[in-house]
Write a protein that holds these residues in place. Structure first.
Motif, short mmCIF file in Angstrom:
data_model
loop_
_atom_site.label_atom_id
_atom_site.label_comp_id
_atom_site.label_asym_id
_atom_site.label_seq_id
_atom_site.Cartn_x
_atom_site.Cartn_y
_atom_site.Cartn_z
N ILE A 65 -20.35 17.37 118.95
CA ILE A 65 -19.39 18.56 117.47
C ILE A 65 -18.06 17.00 117.54
CG2 ILE A 65 -19.78 20.00 118.97
CD1 ILE A 65 -18.38 19.30 121.22
N GLN A 66 -17.30 17.29 116.79
CA GLN A 66 -16.25 16.20 117.01
C GLN A 66 -15.57 15.87 117.88
OE1 GLN A 66 -12.89 16.90 114.23
NE2 GLN A 66 -12.00 14.97 114.11
N LEU A 67 -15.42 14.36 118.40
CA LEU A 67 -14.94 13.67 119.36
C LEU A 67 -13.03 13.38 119.09
CD1 LEU A 67 -15.60 12.51 122.34
CD2 LEU A 67 -15.52 9.99 120.58
N TYR A 68 -12.54 13.85 120.73
CA TYR A 68 -11.03 13.87 120.56
C TYR A 68 -10.93 13.09 121.85
CZ TYR A 68 -10.16 17.18 117.06
OH TYR A 68 -10.13 17.93 115.83
N LYS A 69 -9.99 12.10 121.27
CA LYS A 69 -8.48 11.20 122.96
C LYS A 69 -7.54 12.30 123.58
CE LYS A 69 -7.47 7.66 119.88
NZ LYS A 69 -7.55 6.46 119.79
N TYR A 70 -7.44 12.07 124.21
CA TYR A 70 -5.91 12.65 125.01
C TYR A 70 -5.12 11.12 124.50
CZ TYR A 70 -7.34 16.49 126.38
OH TYR A 70 -8.39 17.98 126.88
N ASP A 71 -3.90 11.44 123.65
CA ASP A 71 -2.99 10.47 123.86
C ASP A 71 -1.76 10.45 125.17
OD1 ASP A 71 -0.55 12.30 123.33
OD2 ASP A 71 -0.46 12.36 121.37
N SER A 72 -1.00 9.39 125.33
CA SER A 72 -0.01 9.40 126.09
C SER A 72 0.40 10.40 126.92
CB SER A 72 1.12 7.56 125.88
OG SER A 72 1.79 8.34 124.75
N ASN A 73 1.29 11.35 125.72
CA ASN A 73 1.63 12.62 126.01
C ASN A 73 -0.02 13.78 126.25
OD1 ASN A 73 4.23 11.48 125.58
ND2 ASN A 73 4.11 12.09 123.46
N ASP A 74 -0.40 13.16 126.52
CA ASP A 74 -1.53 14.31 127.10
C ASP A 74 -1.42 14.81 125.55
OD1 ASP A 74 -3.56 14.55 129.00
OD2 ASP A 74 -2.26 15.92 129.88
N ASN A 75 -2.06 14.63 124.50
CA ASN A 75 -1.73 15.73 123.70
C ASN A 75 -2.99 15.40 122.16
OD1 ASN A 75 0.65 17.59 123.38
ND2 ASN A 75 1.20 15.21 123.09
N PRO A 76 -4.37 16.13 122.23
CA PRO A 76 -5.45 16.05 121.88
C PRO A 76 -5.28 14.81 120.11
CG PRO A 76 -5.60 18.15 121.39
CD PRO A 76 -4.13 17.54 121.83
N ALA A 135 -7.33 13.02 116.56
CA ALA A 135 -9.34 12.75 116.74
C ALA A 135 -9.82 11.74 116.55
CB ALA A 135 -8.94 13.30 115.26
N GLU A 136 -10.82 11.20 117.49
CA GLU A 136 -11.30 9.69 117.59
C GLU A 136 -11.49 9.36 116.00
OE1 GLU A 136 -11.46 6.57 119.40
OE2 GLU A 136 -11.53 7.85 120.67
N LYS A 137 -11.36 8.23 115.74
CA LYS A 137 -12.00 7.64 114.20
C LYS A 137 -12.84 6.06 114.71
CE LYS A 137 -9.47 10.09 112.55
NZ LYS A 137 -9.16 11.61 111.35
N ASP A 138 -13.32 6.13 113.71
CA ASP A 138 -14.40 4.97 113.83
C ASP A 138 -13.22 3.55 113.20
OD1 ASP A 138 -14.43 4.84 110.79
OD2 ASP A 138 -16.67 5.90 111.25
N GLU A 139 -14.05 2.71 113.30
CA GLU A 139 -13.16 1.32 112.29
C GLU A 139 -13.25 1.56 110.98
OE1 GLU A 139 -17.69 0.93 112.44
OE2 GLU A 139 -17.19 1.40 114.08
N ASN A 140 -13.68 2.66 110.90
CA ASN A 140 -13.42 2.40 109.06
C ASN A 140 -12.19 4.08 108.58
OD1 ASN A 140 -14.84 0.87 107.69
ND2 ASN A 140 -17.56 2.34 108.20
N GLY A 141 -11.47 4.58 109.37
CA GLY A 141 -11.11 5.88 109.63
C GLY A 141 -11.79 7.21 109.78
N ASN A 142 -13.08 7.17 110.01
CA ASN A 142 -13.37 8.46 109.72
C ASN A 142 -13.98 9.11 111.05
OD1 ASN A 142 -14.62 8.28 107.31
ND2 ASN A 142 -16.41 6.79 108.27
#
Length: 199
Positions: A1-12, A14-21
């Motif tokens: 499943i797609q991976l997300y991270k939380y930013d500094s404001n606790d909003n999800p 999308a996690e991207k690889d070095e090519n922006g995918n």
């Protein structure tokens, strides 16, 4: 499943690889108690390790309570939707735990199902007895009150509840049990113990 991270404001985000995918990760299927609904709680791993540590929501060896979604490595939206709803992944809880020495690959540990929790409860005292040689940390944290640990298993047909392990202090009549509470997935925070399947 797609991976997300939380930013500094606790909003999800999308996690991207070095090519922006978009980055995709392996997560085990969400569990429900009802086999007839396609649930898989009736499955129990043939062999598994129990983490020697109580794990915090960042995946470190530290006793800290957290919500159900964080324990399982999902976005917090999973706290209020049913098990059949697709859930996006975050590197939290068991998904972020890397084992006793910190060398295991991210995503190789997971939250035990209700069936696996039942096995853990049968043997948790034996595991605690190995502390001197293995470093296995005791489960119960409170000398007088109940202590709860998350299970991966969600209550069938219910979007707000999940099963948990319930442990009492040694001097209590009831030593342990499995429990599902009222709105616990949506409103409660419990401790976390992870497992890792042995192939």
């Amino acid at each position: 499943i797609q991976l997300y991270k939380y930013d500094s404001n606790d909003n999800p985000q999308a996690e991207k690889d070095e090519n922006g995918n978009d980055v995709f990760v392996y997560r085990t299927t969400r569990h429900t108690e009802r086999q007839k609904e396609g649930g898989c709680d009736w499955k129990v791993s043939g062999y598994f390790l129990v983490s020697p540590d109580i794990v915090n929501k960042e995946g470190a060896a530290k006793a800290q309570t957290m919500d159900w979604a964080s324990a399982n490595g999902y976005l917090t939206s999973a706290n209020s939707n049913v098990y059949s709803t697709p859930s996006f992944a975050v590197t939290k809880g068991c998904a972020a735990y890397r084992g006793k020495d910190g060398l295991d690959e991210t995503g190789t540990w997971r939250v035990p199902t209700r069936g696996e929790c039942a096995l853990i409860l049968l043997f948790y005292k034996k595991m605690e007895e190995t502390q001197e040689t293995t470093g296995f940390q005791p489960f119960a944290l409170s000398p007088k009150d109940l202590t709860y640990y998350w299970s991966a298993t969600e209550k069938g047909g219910d979007s707000k509840d999940a099963w948990s392990m319930r442990l009492y202090a040694d001097d209590k009549m009831t030593g342990y049990g499995l429990n599902t509470g009222y709105f616990d997935k949506e409103k409660k925070e419990y401790y976390l113990r992870c497992i890792r399947d042995i192939p």
